[in-house]
Design a protein around this motif. Structure first.
Motif, short mmCIF file in Angstrom:
data_model
loop_
_atom_site.label_atom_id
_atom_site.label_comp_id
_atom_site.label_asym_id
_atom_site.label_seq_id
_atom_site.Cartn_x
_atom_site.Cartn_y
_atom_site.Cartn_z
N ASP A 34 29.68 21.89 -72.79
CA ASP A 34 28.66 22.10 -73.83
C ASP A 34 27.89 20.80 -74.08
O ASP A 34 28.50 19.78 -74.44
CB ASP A 34 29.34 22.57 -75.12
N PRO A 35 26.58 20.81 -73.91
CA PRO A 35 25.79 19.58 -74.08
C PRO A 35 25.91 18.98 -75.48
O PRO A 35 25.89 17.75 -75.63
CB PRO A 35 24.35 20.02 -73.80
N GLU A 36 26.03 19.82 -76.50
CA GLU A 36 26.13 19.29 -77.86
C GLU A 36 27.49 18.63 -78.10
O GLU A 36 27.57 17.56 -78.70
CB GLU A 36 25.89 20.42 -78.88
N ARG A 57 29.32 17.29 -75.81
CA ARG A 57 29.38 16.13 -74.92
C ARG A 57 28.28 15.10 -75.18
O ARG A 57 28.16 14.13 -74.46
CB ARG A 57 29.30 16.61 -73.46
N ARG A 58 27.49 15.31 -76.21
CA ARG A 58 26.34 14.45 -76.52
C ARG A 58 26.73 12.97 -76.61
O ARG A 58 26.03 12.10 -76.12
CB ARG A 58 25.73 14.90 -77.83
N HIS A 59 27.85 12.67 -77.26
CA HIS A 59 28.30 11.29 -77.41
C HIS A 59 29.50 10.99 -76.50
O HIS A 59 30.22 10.02 -76.73
CB HIS A 59 28.67 11.02 -78.87
N GLY A 102 27.87 13.24 -71.65
CA GLY A 102 27.26 14.44 -71.09
C GLY A 102 28.29 15.39 -70.51
O GLY A 102 29.48 15.08 -70.42
N GLN A 106 37.65 17.04 -79.72
CA GLN A 106 36.41 17.75 -79.43
C GLN A 106 36.54 19.12 -80.07
O GLN A 106 37.59 19.76 -79.93
CB GLN A 106 36.22 17.93 -77.93
N ASN A 144 27.47 8.29 -83.29
CA ASN A 144 28.09 9.57 -83.66
C ASN A 144 28.54 9.50 -85.12
O ASN A 144 29.72 9.33 -85.44
CB ASN A 144 29.26 9.88 -82.72
#
Length: 167
Positions: free
Chosen positions: A38-40, A42-44, A47, A98, A135
């Motif tokens: 999930d890009p959101e 994994r944002r911080h 990726g 996560q 974050n």
């Protein structure tokens, strides 16, 4: 998951008011895979994870020591993953987490991480956690469960912050 954490002080499930933290089961793999892709989420975290690494992680995550599925007690829905590595950064016990975006903002992560930190401190002298400086949600969570900012550094081409709580 380049390495597998050493076993946590206690493998027994951890039960909170609304959650159960337990070993990852095969039925959890699709939701855990979403955490890695999930890009959101994994944002911080650098990726989304690449497919070849996902396949390796999928084979290793079920029952792996230190990895805890955070599930809602009332219906068993997997909300996220909390990892407790007894020989983490600098040899200290390290907690990471996560959670799926649809479960953000309800205090689940704070409840799960707080419980994992409390259990870890039953046998470890300290617990650390690292997050990206940018974050802000993660930083607020760590502060809410009692960890304090201990140091800042650059790693993975990003500004990071290490938080610590001593027994």
């Amino acid at each position: 998951m380049s390495h597998v954490p050493a076993p946590t002080p206690s493998a027994r499930p951890l039960v909170t008011e609304r959650l159960v933290l337990r070993p990852v089961r095969s039925g959890d793999v699709p939701a855990v895979t979403r955490l890695w892709t999930d890009p959101e989420v994994r944002r911080h975290l650098g990726g989304p994870v690449i497919d070849s690494v996902i396949r390796i992680r999928q084979r290793r995550i079920v029952g792996a020591a230190g990895f805890h599925a955070a599930v809602r007690a009332e219906d068993g829905v997997l909300l996220g993953l909390v990892t407790v590595e007894t020989a983490g950064r600098g040899g200290e016990t390290e907690v990471s987490y996560q959670f799926l975006p649809e479960h953000w903002g309800r205090g689940y992560a704070r409840e799960a991480v707080g419980a994992a930190v409390a259990r870890a401190l039953e046998s470890a002298p300290s617990v650390v956690a690292v997050t990206q400086e940018a974050n802000h949600r993660s930083r607020r969570l760590l502060e809410a469960v009692g960890l304090e900012h201990a140091e800042s550094f650059v790693e993975w081409d990003a500004h990071q912050v290490l938080y610590r709580l001593c027994r």
